[in-house]
Motif scaffolding. Structure first.
Motif, PDB file in Angstrom:
ATOM      1  N   ARG A   1      34.204  10.420  39.250  1.00 37.95           N
ATOM      2  CA  ARG A   1      33.072  10.903  38.469  1.00 37.95           C
ATOM      3  C   ARG A   1      31.765  10.260  38.912  1.00 37.95           C
ATOM      4  O   ARG A   1      30.727  10.910  38.936  1.00 37.95           O
TER       5      ARG A   1
ATOM      6  N   ASP B   1      38.638   8.137  35.766  1.00 38.82           N
ATOM      7  CA  ASP B   1      38.092   9.157  36.671  1.00 38.82           C
ATOM      8  C   ASP B   1      37.110   8.516  37.645  1.00 38.82           C
ATOM      9  O   ASP B   1      35.897   8.688  37.541  1.00 38.82           O
TER      10      ASP B   1
ATOM     11  N   GLU C   1      28.453  12.302  39.902  1.00 41.64           N
ATOM     12  CA  GLU C   1      27.188  12.175  39.165  1.00 41.64           C
ATOM     13  C   GLU C   1      26.073  11.669  40.074  1.00 41.64           C
ATOM     14  O   GLU C   1      24.922  12.097  39.982  1.00 41.64           O
TER      15      GLU C   1
END
Length: 342
Positions: A68, A65, A72
């Motif tokens: 991600r 991923d 984040e």
């Protein structure tokens, strides 16, 4: 290119704050990588105990991923304030590289990103992205050199209020290095052992930190160059009993023969006295070993030194070809060198 050299880190970490929101800390000394990453994290001003403000990830978490990391990094802390994303055990994982590429030159907002990585070659994907970004910083971490080890000794023992004798410092320096955290832990163990004494002696270092196998290796090498077959056999028995590779003795003898080669060259080709040659070429030799080295320097001629180095190197090669006979092969080669030292 935003990268600081190893010796510049102390000044960097003392400065208030940091203009870099993305920091890559990498190198073969994983202990030093971890220590410096923690120091950089402390500079961010983020509360490292706040699980809502700090997100710790493994690089492998991003493999499936890559988006991600961007999510984040762009997220807002639940209770306001700066946020830290801390990625450990990075290499050149594709997901990580893609994630950093996506955020490298974007507005970081109130987020910080720290990446801990192993030894990365120049031009590798992760280093290239960070070093070419204006908002990122790369911090290399290599094993402590002699100056770094001395500074670490002074730091830890100074904090503990302990002085150290010169011979103890020399022995201690030979036992440290390779991994910063391991070295620091060994120094703290020594400081605890000597708590309240005010001064550390050579005997303290041996008792608190002396690895029996390592000391036996030194004893075996000394026995070879002293021509003491009984002491050599006793040291080899201790080494074999500790399950330590006897190859270390062969290597130790080769290293000392290399030093003797340089020193004997001064004696034979430049008319130096043995003591002068040791002063010039034997600075790393522990003072307690110097009488043995001086005796060997007077005994071994240049031609014989080179011949014996070749024989020991051949023995090392033979132990690799026939590992089941390593002990026998090494014992025979070492005993020969020992007898020739008489």
């Amino acid at each position: 290119m935003a990268q600081i050299k190893t010796h510049e880190f102390s000044a960097f970490v003392r400065r208030e704050g940091t203009p870099y929101r993305i920091v890559l800390v990498y190198g073969p000394d994983r202990g030093l990588v971890s220590e410096r990453a923690a120091q950089v994290a402390a500079k961010t001003g983020v509360d490292l105990k706040d699980d809502f403000a700090v997100l710790r990830l493994e690089a492998s978490d991003l493999s499936g991923d890559p988006g991600r990391l961007a999510d984040e990094f762009g997220a807002i802390s639940l209770f306001g304030g700066d946020r830290l994303v801390w990625v450990r055990n990075a290499g050149n994982e594709r997901g990580l590289i893609e994630g950093i590429t996506a955020i490298a030159d974007t507005d970081p907002g109130s987020s910080h990103l720290i990446i801990e990585a192993g030894d990365l070659k120049k031009g590798s994907g992760l280093r290239k992205i960070v070093e070419n970004s204006k908002t990122a910083l790369a911090i290399p971490c290599y094993a402590d050199d002699a100056r770094g080890i001395q500074a670490l000794i002074d730091e830890e023992l100074g904090t503990a209020g302990l002085a150290i004798q010169a011979d103890a410092r020399q022995r201690l320096s030979q036992l440290l290095g390779g991994d910063r955290l391991a070295s620091r832990n060994e120094l703290r163990k020594l400081a605890l052992y000597c708590h309240g004494t005010g001064r550390i002696t050579d005997e303290d270092v041996i008792e608190a930190m002396g690895d029996v196998a390592a000391l036996s290796v030194d004893d075996a090498v000394d026995a070879v160059f002293s021509g003491d077959a009984a002491a050599l056999e006793a040291a080899l028995e201790r080494i074999l009993a500790s399950k330590t590779s006897v190859f270390l003795v062969l290597r130790g003898c080769i290293v000392l023969f290399e030093q003797l080669d340089a020193m004997r060259s001064l004696v034979e080709n430049h008319n130096r006295q043995p003591a002068q040659a040791i002063t010039e070429k034997g600075r790393g030799i522990h003072f307690k070993r110097k009488p043995i080295v001086e005796r060997a320097l007077r005994h071994w001629r240049l031609e014989a030194i080179n011949r014996e180095m070749r024989r020991l190197s051949d023995a090392v090669l033979e132990t690799r070809r026939r590992p089941q006979l390593e002990a026998a092969i090494a014992r025979q080669a070492l005993l020969r060198a020992c007898l020739l030292s008489r």
